[in-house]
Design an enzyme around this catalytic site. Structure first.
Site, PDB file in Angstrom:
ATOM      1  N   GLN A 164       9.084  -2.887  16.372  1.00  0.00           N
ATOM      2  CA  GLN A 164       9.869  -3.697  15.432  1.00  0.00           C
ATOM      3  C   GLN A 164      11.132  -2.945  15.000  1.00  0.00           C
ATOM      4  O   GLN A 164      12.227  -3.512  14.951  1.00  0.00           O
ATOM      5  CB  GLN A 164       9.011  -4.027  14.211  1.00  0.00           C
ATOM      6  CG  GLN A 164       9.777  -4.636  13.059  1.00  0.00           C
ATOM      7  CD  GLN A 164       8.869  -5.039  11.919  1.00  0.00           C
ATOM      8  OE1 GLN A 164       8.272  -6.100  11.971  1.00  0.00           O
ATOM      9  NE2 GLN A 164       8.755  -4.217  10.893  1.00  0.00           N
ATOM     10  N   HIS A 175       0.863  -1.184   0.000  1.00  0.00           N
ATOM     11  CA  HIS A 175       0.000   0.000   0.000  1.00  0.00           C
ATOM     12  C   HIS A 175       0.898   1.232   0.000  1.00  0.00           C
ATOM     13  O   HIS A 175       2.139   1.111  -0.108  1.00  0.00           O
ATOM     14  CB  HIS A 175      -0.946  -0.038   1.202  1.00  0.00           C
ATOM     15  CG  HIS A 175      -0.249  -0.305   2.520  1.00  0.00           C
ATOM     16  ND1 HIS A 175       0.696   0.551   3.044  1.00  0.00           N
ATOM     17  CD2 HIS A 175      -0.330  -1.338   3.394  1.00  0.00           C
ATOM     18  CE1 HIS A 175       1.134   0.076   4.190  1.00  0.00           C
ATOM     19  NE2 HIS A 175       0.544  -1.079   4.425  1.00  0.00           N
ATOM     20  N   GLY A 201       1.982   3.076   2.250  1.00  0.00           N
ATOM     21  CA  GLY A 201       3.038   3.079   3.270  1.00  0.00           C
ATOM     22  C   GLY A 201       4.290   2.401   2.727  1.00  0.00           C
ATOM     23  O   GLY A 201       5.414   2.906   2.875  1.00  0.00           O
ATOM     24  N   HIS A 202       4.086   1.250   2.084  1.00  0.00           N
ATOM     25  CA  HIS A 202       5.227   0.545   1.476  1.00  0.00           C
ATOM     26  C   HIS A 202       5.820   1.389   0.342  1.00  0.00           C
ATOM     27  O   HIS A 202       7.044   1.441   0.179  1.00  0.00           O
ATOM     28  CB  HIS A 202       4.786  -0.806   0.910  1.00  0.00           C
ATOM     29  CG  HIS A 202       4.236  -1.765   1.920  1.00  0.00           C
ATOM     30  ND1 HIS A 202       2.906  -2.064   2.005  1.00  0.00           N
ATOM     31  CD2 HIS A 202       4.854  -2.498   2.880  1.00  0.00           C
ATOM     32  CE1 HIS A 202       2.713  -2.960   2.968  1.00  0.00           C
ATOM     33  NE2 HIS A 202       3.880  -3.233   3.524  1.00  0.00           N
ATOM     34  N   SER A 255      -1.680  -3.547   5.736  1.00  0.00           N
ATOM     35  CA  SER A 255      -2.197  -4.600   4.846  1.00  0.00           C
ATOM     36  C   SER A 255      -3.411  -5.269   5.476  1.00  0.00           C
ATOM     37  O   SER A 255      -4.219  -5.880   4.787  1.00  0.00           O
ATOM     38  CB  SER A 255      -1.118  -5.647   4.581  1.00  0.00           C
ATOM     39  OG  SER A 255       0.040  -5.021   4.070  1.00  0.00           O
ATOM     40  N   ARG A 256      -3.535  -5.173   6.802  1.00  0.00           N
ATOM     41  CA  ARG A 256      -4.640  -5.835   7.494  1.00  0.00           C
ATOM     42  C   ARG A 256      -5.930  -5.018   7.432  1.00  0.00           C
ATOM     43  O   ARG A 256      -6.986  -5.533   7.804  1.00  0.00           O
ATOM     44  CB  ARG A 256      -4.265  -6.104   8.951  1.00  0.00           C
ATOM     45  CG  ARG A 256      -3.151  -7.148   9.069  1.00  0.00           C
ATOM     46  CD  ARG A 256      -2.931  -7.613  10.491  1.00  0.00           C
ATOM     47  NE  ARG A 256      -2.194  -8.863  10.533  1.00  0.00           N
ATOM     48  CZ  ARG A 256      -0.879  -8.955  10.749  1.00  0.00           C
ATOM     49  NH1 ARG A 256      -0.160  -7.878  10.970  1.00  0.00           N
ATOM     50  NH2 ARG A 256      -0.286 -10.130  10.749  1.00  0.00           N
TER      51      ARG A 256
END
Ligand code: AMP
Length: 288
Positions: free
Chosen positions: A159, A35, A37-38, A192-193
């Site tokens: 992360q 999306h 963000g990526h 993605s979720r």
């Protein structure tokens, strides 16, 4: 310029070798279902490569089984490869690496990679095994691709902190770059979720960021307010979000990720996880 799609490690090495030494190899690890963000990460990677003499942007797309718990969404995680390739190409990637699980993991693989401090709280508490899985796959990707730079999103700030620690503590010669969270116009962090959300859940989900913003405003207005009180306010706001249940809300030190309950003396992060049915969303905001 068309993108090189490679699936095996030897093929990847063959494609990368002639590109080395002509500017940095910049890696963007993802699980696909790409999306905006990526896209921001890949564009940032392209910019870094360009600014440093050319180089090559490599995007990995791999839904990593070892970072999913047994009851999580590994099987149903979206895998729209054709669309993902177009996104990679448009954002400036030169190489896309889409290994199979068998390519990355021997059937009897037995090495664990565990970060033992920053991974303990927040998502680490709710998802045992998640960060060891992330550390294992990221370390593998670093060994396989030998990148000069790797780009990660601040969206997954725990992360990012764990990966920085992994690189520091194992003396891995890679520079880690963080990229700001990309949001929908209503404030919902892209994920993605998000495609799992029903329309009612999607309508309610921007409430997460609104509650975090309210927490940030409250802290700005009352800097002496103990973190525990801030958490209580934000928690009450998050519990009002229809269709959802609260996973966690916490104020943690921005460096150590240790929970803070008293006055905020250092920069801190207000973080939350909210569950919509079986869909778990996370977000955070900085408190200075
Ligand atoms: P994922 O495919 O979800 O594993 O994410 C791959 C990379 O994209 C990670 O470094 C994420 O932090 C980053 N990322 C995911 N969502 C966003 C977002 N909304 N904004 C910026 N980066 C993101």
């Amino acid at each position: 310029m068309s993108v090189d799609l490679v699936q095996s490690i030897p093929e990847l090495r063959a494609v990368l070798t002639p590109r080395r030494g002509k500017g940095p190899v910049v890696l963007v690890p993802t699980m696909g279902a790409l999306h905006a963000g990526h896209t921001a990460l890949i564009r940032r990677a392209s910019e870094l490569a360009r600014n440093e003499g050319g180089g090559a942007v490599l995007v990995s797309i791999f839904v990593n089984p070892t970072q999913f718990g047994p009851a999580e969404d590994f099987q149903r995680y979206p895998r729209p490869l054709a669309e993902d390739l177009a996104v990679c190409e448009n954002a400036g990637a030169a190489v896309v690496f889409t290994p199979s699980a068998e390519e990355l993991y021997a059937a009897n693989h037995s090495v664990r990679v565990e970060e033992t401090a920053l991974s303990r709280g927040l998502c680490g508490r709710d998802r045992p095994g998640h960060f060891p899985g992330v550390c294992l796959v990221v370390l593998k990707l670093f060994w396989i691709t030998l990148p000069d730079i790797a780009v990660f999103g601040e969206k997954d700030f725990q992360q990012l902190a764990v990966i920085r620690r992994l690189v520091r503590d194992l003396n891995i010669p890679v520079r880690i770059e963080g990229t700001p969270t990309v949001r929908e116009s209503d404030g919902l962090a892209l994920s993605s979720r998000n495609v799992y959300l029903t329309s009612a859940q999607r309508q309610a989900a921007p409430g997460i960021y609104r509650a975090l913003q309210r927490g940030q405003e409250l802290h700005a207005a009352q800097p002496d307010l103990p973190a525990a009180d801030l958490v209580a306010h934000v928690s009450a706001a998050l519990r009002q979000i229809p269709e959802s249940s609260l996973g966690y809300v916490a104020v943690v030190d921005a460096e150590s990720l240790e929970p803070v309950s008293g006055p905020l003396l250092h920069s801190a992060v207000l973080a939350a996880a909210v569950q919509f049915g079986t869909t778990r969303l996370i977000d955070h905001i900085g408190l200075v």
